[in-house]
Design an enzyme around this catalytic site. Structure first.
Site, PDB file in Angstrom:
ATOM      1  N   CYS A  38      59.103  24.578  37.574  1.00  0.00           N
ATOM      2  CA  CYS A  38      57.766  24.655  36.958  1.00  0.00           C
ATOM      3  C   CYS A  38      57.849  25.482  35.672  1.00  0.00           C
ATOM      4  CB  CYS A  38      56.791  25.285  37.946  1.00  0.00           C
ATOM      5  SG  CYS A  38      55.100  25.457  37.326  1.00  0.00           S
ATOM      6  N   CYS A  69      27.658  38.244  31.364  1.00  0.00           N
ATOM      7  CA  CYS A  69      28.735  39.233  31.482  1.00  0.00           C
ATOM      8  C   CYS A  69      28.433  40.486  30.661  1.00  0.00           C
ATOM      9  CB  CYS A  69      30.061  38.666  30.979  1.00  0.00           C
ATOM     10  SG  CYS A  69      30.537  37.076  31.655  1.00  0.00           S
ATOM     11  N   CYS A  84      26.394  43.915  31.682  1.00  0.00           N
ATOM     12  CA  CYS A  84      27.054  45.036  32.365  1.00  0.00           C
ATOM     13  C   CYS A  84      28.348  45.453  31.681  1.00  0.00           C
ATOM     14  CB  CYS A  84      27.373  44.665  33.812  1.00  0.00           C
ATOM     15  SG  CYS A  84      25.928  44.368  34.827  1.00  0.00           S
ATOM     16  N   HIS A  85      29.027  44.503  31.065  1.00  0.00           N
ATOM     17  CA  HIS A  85      30.378  44.769  30.574  1.00  0.00           C
ATOM     18  C   HIS A  85      30.487  44.731  29.051  1.00  0.00           C
ATOM     19  CE1 HIS A  85      32.342  45.029  34.460  1.00  0.00           C
ATOM     20  NE2 HIS A  85      31.653  43.978  34.864  1.00  0.00           N
ATOM     21  N   ARG A 125      37.974  36.064  40.766  1.00  0.00           N
ATOM     22  CA  ARG A 125      37.125  37.158  40.308  1.00  0.00           C
ATOM     23  C   ARG A 125      36.002  36.635  39.395  1.00  0.00           C
ATOM     24  NH1 ARG A 125      34.618  41.358  41.707  1.00  0.00           N
ATOM     25  NH2 ARG A 125      33.081  39.785  41.203  1.00  0.00           N
ATOM     26  N   CYS A 134      32.053  36.366  39.813  1.00  0.00           N
ATOM     27  CA  CYS A 134      31.146  37.031  38.867  1.00  0.00           C
ATOM     28  C   CYS A 134      30.004  36.086  38.499  1.00  0.00           C
ATOM     29  CB  CYS A 134      31.876  37.403  37.570  1.00  0.00           C
ATOM     30  SG  CYS A 134      32.936  38.834  37.728  1.00  0.00           S
TER      31      CYS A 134
END
Lengths: 103, 159, 277
Positions: free
Chosen positions: C77, C186, C189-190, C234, C238
């Site tokens: 791969c 997003c 908060c970030h 993740r 979110c």
């Protein structure tokens, strides 16, 4: 069959430190699955570590030991290249035994 | 251990013709004789209160001791995995146990310390809620204890 | 447990300390400082003996074992550095692949390899893409091992190819977009410094410092889940938490977000696999 453990052992100044990670669900018997049914308890009950045929630690676990249990301890002795053997048995009779080489 | 589990274990025992599961494993060479001797202390692990657990361990009323050191964070970000380390500075320490008072069963794990092994164990335990955690050590036949409160917090989204 | 895990505990502690200094002016400054110290201690104690290492071992085995309808391993791969070259590959993903004409992350590339090399259908390759209690995902194990093969390496996603630059732009747009029934995104908060949810500090992912701190510890063992989460998982989660439409795996929108974040995080040193609450 259960997945292998990860065993690290290192000797420093005549003392061997052993660090073990065991692959196990450690189900408490109190969790419910998506359908609401209780997931039966499934956990390691006994752990034994030995070096040169001598037991260096014996442990008994209950279901409140965390999933994928971690255990570390130290014993006097052990030389580079020698093996530490760790075995566990769980409440369903599954078992696993692995070796780590002392670094 | 749940009823189901107890039944499963009983069934497994029956299938093995009363020889006893550990005895059978030992006979088959799958575990060492030393291991078979260490029968899981069902009474102690199934005891609910701290007092009952100490009784089941034969610890009676252990003496608080500064020579038993319980090292853990004051706050756990997640109760599913709480790192706990117990070190005994007492001579002839033979046994170490970790107890979480507010868990459904207080006893989490116990260890037999052979001669030549340091009475210093690190592992990780589950805590259902903020609780006092106890380290119990048997030294020269007597029991000593140390305690620490560990707070379990609710987290955010989690990294 | 791993001997050479660059900077883990001390760096984490130093960062948390620095973060908590900001609270010194407030009334509960000392309590706050102590809490942050104890959380740093909790993280430090967990870092020694990350159960993700068990999953890494399984991933390596899966990579090397012939599987699928064609009964071949994944050893040929190409993760971007040439067939079979795994070391350092994760640090340079996502990237543009000429053979598919697409920007792919580690998971979309693995799915591609499982289809082309091993003969799995797309449905088979993606059906068990995340781990559930009692059922570990093969794909996650593979990503965990591949991530670990970049441990200690610098994230390097400069996005020089036009397709990569385009994905950074798309990712940036998604990052700042407010959407869904909560008009959420997003960046709420970030996208700023000094924000927390309960006791967790939130990184400002729109700046290299925050992006590096957040991105360098993936894939990561989630203590709360008892298994490893990948970046796809993740970010898909979110989006669920932001009440956005659920993404199909592997998602190009997620790859775009990863591209934006990895590009911002370029230069950060990977501590992979990580461990989090």
């Amino acid at each position: 069959m259960a997945d292998p453990m990860k065993i690290r052992a290192a000797n420093k100044d005549g003392v061997t430190e052993v660090k073990i990670l065991m692959s196990h669900e450690m189900e408490t018997g109190q969790r419910k699955d998506a359908s609401g049914a209780i997931v039966p308890a499934h956990f390691i009950t006994e752990v034994t570590a030995s070096w040169n045929g001598k037991v260096v630690l014996q442990g008994e676990f209950g279901p409140a030991v965390s999933k994928n249990p971690y255990l570390s301890f130290k014993f006097k002795g052990g030389a580079k290249g020698e093996k530490v053997t760790v075995s566990w048995v769980d409440n369903k009779g599954d078992k696993r035994s692995d070796e780590g080489v002392i670094a | 251990m749940s009823m189901n589990e107890m039944n499963a274990r009983r069934d497994a025992m029956k299938k093995m013709g009363g020889m006893g599961f550990l005895g059978l494993l030992a006979a088959a060479g799958m575990i060492t004789p030393q291991m078979a001797l260490a029968a899981w202390n069902k009474g102690a692990f199934e005891a609910k209160t701290l007092a009952d657990t100490l009784k089941a361990l034969g610890a009676g009323t252990p003496v608080e001791s500064k020579d038993v050191v319980l090292n853990a964070p004051d706050i756990a970000e997640n109760g599913a995995v709480v790192p706990v380390s117990v070190t005994s500075n007492l001579p002839k320490s033979q046994q170490v146990a970790i107890l979480v008072e507010k868990n459904p069963n207080a006893l989490t794990a116990q260890f037999t310390i052979p001669e030549g092994t340091e009475a210093s164990i690190t592992t990780r335990v589950k805590m259902g809620q903020t609780s006092d955690v106890y380290a119990l050590v048997k030294s020269d036949g007597k029991f000593y204890i140390a305690k620490k409160e560990i707070k379990v917090t609710l987290g955010g989204c989690g990294g | 447990m791993r001997n050479q895990r660059p900077g883990t505990p001390n760096a984490a502690r130093a960062w948390l300390m620095a973060g908590s200094l900001a609270f010194l002016a407030t009334g509960s400054a000392l309590a706050q400082d102590k809490s942050m110290d104890e959380i740093a201690k909790y993280r430090e104690m967990l870092a020694d003996g990350n159960p993700a290492e068990l999953i890494e071992m399984r991933g390596e085995e899966l990579w090397k074992t012939p599987r699928g309808p064609k009964n071949v391993s994944l050893e040929q791969c190409d993760l971007g550095l040439g067939p079979g070259k795994v070391e350092g590959a994760y640090a340079q993903l996502p990237r543009y692949f000429a053979d598919t004409g697409k920007v792919m992350d580690v998971e979309s590339r693995l799915v591609h390899c499982m289809q082309t090399l091993q003969g799995y259908s797309f449905a088979e390759a993606t059906k068990n893409w995340y781990s559930k209690p009692g059922k570990e995902s093969d794909l996650v194990a593979l990503v965990t091992w591949i991530g670990g093969q970049s441990n200690g390496q610098k994230i390097s996603v400069p996005a020089k190819h036009p397709k990569e630059a385009e994905m950074v732009k798309i990712g940036e747009y998604i990052f700042h977009r407010r959407s869904g029934p909560q008009d959420f995104g997003c960046a709420i908060c970030h996208g700023q410094d000094g924000v927390r949810i309960r006791l967790q500090d939130l990184d400002n992912l729109s700046q290299p410092k925050g992006a590096q701190k957040a991105m360098r510890t993936w894939p990561s063992y989630r203590v709360s889940q008892g298994t490893v989460w990948t970046m796809q998982r993740r970010l898909i989660d979110c989006m669920r938490q932001a009440r956005w439409p659920e993404q199909k795996f592997p998602s190009d929108a997620v790859v775009a977000l990863e591209m934006y974040l990895q590009n911002k995080a370029t230069g950060g040193v990977l501590e992979s696999p990580g461990i989090k609450r």
